[in-house]
Scaffold this active site. Structure first.
Site, PDB file in Angstrom:
ATOM      1  N   ASN A   7       0.730  -1.268   0.094  1.00  0.00           N
ATOM      2  CA  ASN A   7       0.009   0.128  -0.074  1.00  0.00           C
ATOM      3  C   ASN A   7       0.911   1.300  -0.088  1.00  0.00           C
ATOM      4  OD1 ASN A   7      -1.656   2.447   1.308  1.00  0.00           O
ATOM      5  ND2 ASN A   7      -2.768   1.223   1.678  1.00  0.00           N
ATOM      6  N   HIS A  10       0.568   5.840   1.209  1.00  0.00           N
ATOM      7  CA  HIS A  10       1.603   6.783   2.688  1.00  0.00           C
ATOM      8  C   HIS A  10       3.139   7.569   1.791  1.00  0.00           C
ATOM      9  CE1 HIS A  10      -1.053   6.854   5.568  1.00  0.00           C
ATOM     10  NE2 HIS A  10      -0.769   5.685   6.181  1.00  0.00           N
ATOM     11  N   HIS A  43      -5.296   3.458  -1.272  1.00  0.00           N
ATOM     12  CA  HIS A  43      -7.234   4.015  -0.787  1.00  0.00           C
ATOM     13  C   HIS A  43      -7.429   5.052  -0.801  1.00  0.00           C
ATOM     14  CE1 HIS A  43      -9.880   4.414   2.979  1.00  0.00           C
ATOM     15  NE2 HIS A  43     -10.475   4.537   2.529  1.00  0.00           N
ATOM     16  N   ARG A  45      -9.642   7.839  -0.633  1.00  0.00           N
ATOM     17  CA  ARG A  45     -10.092   8.398   0.510  1.00  0.00           C
ATOM     18  C   ARG A  45     -10.898   9.253  -0.269  1.00  0.00           C
ATOM     19  NH1 ARG A  45      -8.840   6.420   5.929  1.00  0.00           N
ATOM     20  NH2 ARG A  45     -10.411   7.667   6.371  1.00  0.00           N
ATOM     21  N   ARG A  49      -7.068  12.836   1.496  1.00  0.00           N
ATOM     22  CA  ARG A  49      -5.811  13.268   1.573  1.00  0.00           C
ATOM     23  C   ARG A  49      -4.820  12.563   1.486  1.00  0.00           C
ATOM     24  NH1 ARG A  49      -6.905   9.469   7.823  1.00  0.00           N
ATOM     25  NH2 ARG A  49      -9.256  10.972   7.129  1.00  0.00           N
ATOM     26  N   GLU A  70      -8.751  -0.256  -2.398  1.00  0.00           N
ATOM     27  CA  GLU A  70      -9.813   0.754  -1.433  1.00  0.00           C
ATOM     28  C   GLU A  70     -10.127   1.381  -1.922  1.00  0.00           C
ATOM     29  OE1 GLU A  70      -7.417   0.908   2.369  1.00  0.00           O
ATOM     30  OE2 GLU A  70      -6.264  -1.299   2.118  1.00  0.00           O
ATOM     31  N   THR A 101      -8.511   3.272   8.172  1.00  0.00           N
ATOM     32  CA  THR A 101      -9.270   2.560   8.975  1.00  0.00           C
ATOM     33  C   THR A 101      -8.895   1.724  10.123  1.00  0.00           C
ATOM     34  OG1 THR A 101      -9.043   1.913   6.171  1.00  0.00           O
ATOM     35  CG2 THR A 101     -10.582   0.883   7.562  1.00  0.00           C
ATOM     36  N   GLU A 151     -11.190  -9.966   3.522  1.00  0.00           N
ATOM     37  CA  GLU A 151     -10.143  -9.240   3.866  1.00  0.00           C
ATOM     38  C   GLU A 151     -10.334  -8.973   5.379  1.00  0.00           C
ATOM     39  OE1 GLU A 151      -8.021  -5.715   2.212  1.00  0.00           O
ATOM     40  OE2 GLU A 151      -6.432  -5.612   3.978  1.00  0.00           O
ATOM     41  N   HIS A 191      -3.223  -4.633   8.094  1.00  0.00           N
ATOM     42  CA  HIS A 191      -3.613  -3.929   8.222  1.00  0.00           C
ATOM     43  C   HIS A 191      -2.672  -3.565  10.027  1.00  0.00           C
ATOM     44  CE1 HIS A 191      -5.268   0.427  10.532  1.00  0.00           C
ATOM     45  NE2 HIS A 191      -6.201   0.312   9.471  1.00  0.00           N
TER      46      HIS A 191
HETATM   47  N1  PXP Z   1      -5.645  -3.098   4.065  1.00  0.00           N
HETATM   48  C1  PXP Z   1      -6.624  -1.938   4.795  1.00  0.00           C
HETATM   49  C2  PXP Z   1      -8.508  -3.215   4.340  1.00  0.00           C
HETATM   50  C3  PXP Z   1      -6.401  -1.056   4.249  1.00  0.00           C
HETATM   51  O1  PXP Z   1      -7.445   0.683   4.970  1.00  0.00           O
HETATM   52  C4  PXP Z   1      -5.124  -0.422   5.261  1.00  0.00           C
HETATM   53  C5  PXP Z   1      -4.641   0.412   4.974  1.00  0.00           C
HETATM   54  O2  PXP Z   1      -4.652   2.064   4.372  1.00  0.00           O
HETATM   55  C6  PXP Z   1      -4.037  -1.624   5.011  1.00  0.00           C
HETATM   56  C7  PXP Z   1      -4.779  -2.782   4.874  1.00  0.00           C
HETATM   57  C8  PXP Z   1      -2.540  -1.239   5.073  1.00  0.00           C
HETATM   58  O3  PXP Z   1      -2.760  -1.106   7.084  1.00  0.00           O
HETATM   59  P1  PXP Z   1      -1.170  -0.433   7.344  1.00  0.00           P
HETATM   60  O4  PXP Z   1      -0.921   0.721   6.488  1.00  0.00           O
HETATM   61  O5  PXP Z   1      -1.495  -0.097   8.886  1.00  0.00           O
HETATM   62  O6  PXP Z   1      -0.077  -1.353   6.380  1.00  0.00           O
END
Ligand code: PXP
Length: 237
Positions: A7, A10, A43, A45, A49, A70, A101, A151, A191
């Site tokens: 992901n 960030h 994601h 959003r 952001r 996402e 999330t 998931e 997550h």
């Molecule tokens: N899965 C989902 C559905 C999420 O919303 C997120 C965060 O955007 C992640 C995985 C990844 O989580 P993390 O950034 O804590 O690894």
């Protein structure tokens, strides 16, 4: 071997902190793929952001592995998904004030709405995953609304501090996995997973892919993205 979806939200968070053009999550996605990522996740959003529409549009053209979007289950986002056609849609709950999330979807409380959204996306040949807590009722509800994948939210497991708490959360994940497997659902998880807690989850054979963002991007700030992705791949292996 369990797959790794990276992901890159960030990377965009850093860019948006200054409203510059860099660092670009598109470049990050390419580096992650070169380092062995099996998929890229973003994601989009509602408050934009971090990831912007432009990022998603370019990523659709450049991601060579698999693009997982996402998003919240809203009319506006569904329209974007139908237009962009990512390889997978992961529906997530979204609240503006949250840092990330927080919980899984309440599929059971909104069966008809989820049935409608899942069907709409599947009609356009999109693969649909629902982000849910490791809760048997939610797994059954995800199956009832016709989702292709779930998931499993690993946030509570990741945040658990005492040994007893870790075991309790891990057992919930295992039970959810078993139920999903029995119902024929595809299973992803994610997550809060990091370099210290990932191996136990990666050892669950039925989980196809782990979706990891924050810990990889945070490590990349110090060691570089390529090394951060390679280290995570190695731990999962
Ligand atoms: N899965 C989902 C559905 C999420 O919303 C997120 C965060 O955007 C992640 C995985 C990844 O989580 P993390 O950034 O804590 O690894």
């Amino acid at each position: 071997m369990t797959k790794l979806g990276v992901n890159v939200d960030h990377v965009a968070t850093v860019r948006e902190a200054r409203k510059t053009q860099y660092p670009d999550p598109v470049t990050a996605a390419a580096i992650a793929e070169l380092a062995g990522a099996d998929g890229i996740i973003v994601h989009l959003r509602e408050d934009r952001r971090h990831i912007q529409d432009r990022d998603l549009e370019i990523l659709r053209k450049t991601v060579e592995t698999k693009l997982n979007l996402e998003m919240a289950a809203t009319q506006d986002m569904i329209k974007i998904a139908l237009d962009i056609k990512p390889d997978m849609i992961t529906l997530v709950p979204e609240r503006r004030e949250e840092l990330t999330t927080e919980g899984g979807l309440e599929v059971g409380l909104n069966l008809e709405a989820f049935k409608k959204y899942v069907h709409l996306l599947q009609e356009a040949e999109l693969v649909v995953s629902l982000f849910i807590d490791p809760d048997l009722d939610q797994v059954k509800a995800a199956h009832r609304v016709g989702a292709d994948y779930i998931e499993i939210h690993t946030g509570r497991y990741s945040e658990a501090r005492s040994r007893a708490q870790v075991e309790e959360e891990f057992t919930k994940i295992l039970n959810a996995v078993k139920m999903a497997e029995k119902l024929g659902l595809g299973i992803n998880a994610g997550h809060g997973l990091n370099y210290r807690n990932v191996t136990r989850i990666a050892a669950i054979r039925e989980i196809e892919e782990l979706n990891i963002g924050h810990s990889i991007i945070a490590r990349a700030v110090l060691v570089g993205l390529e090394q951060a992705v390679r280290e995570m791949k190695e731990l999962i292996r």
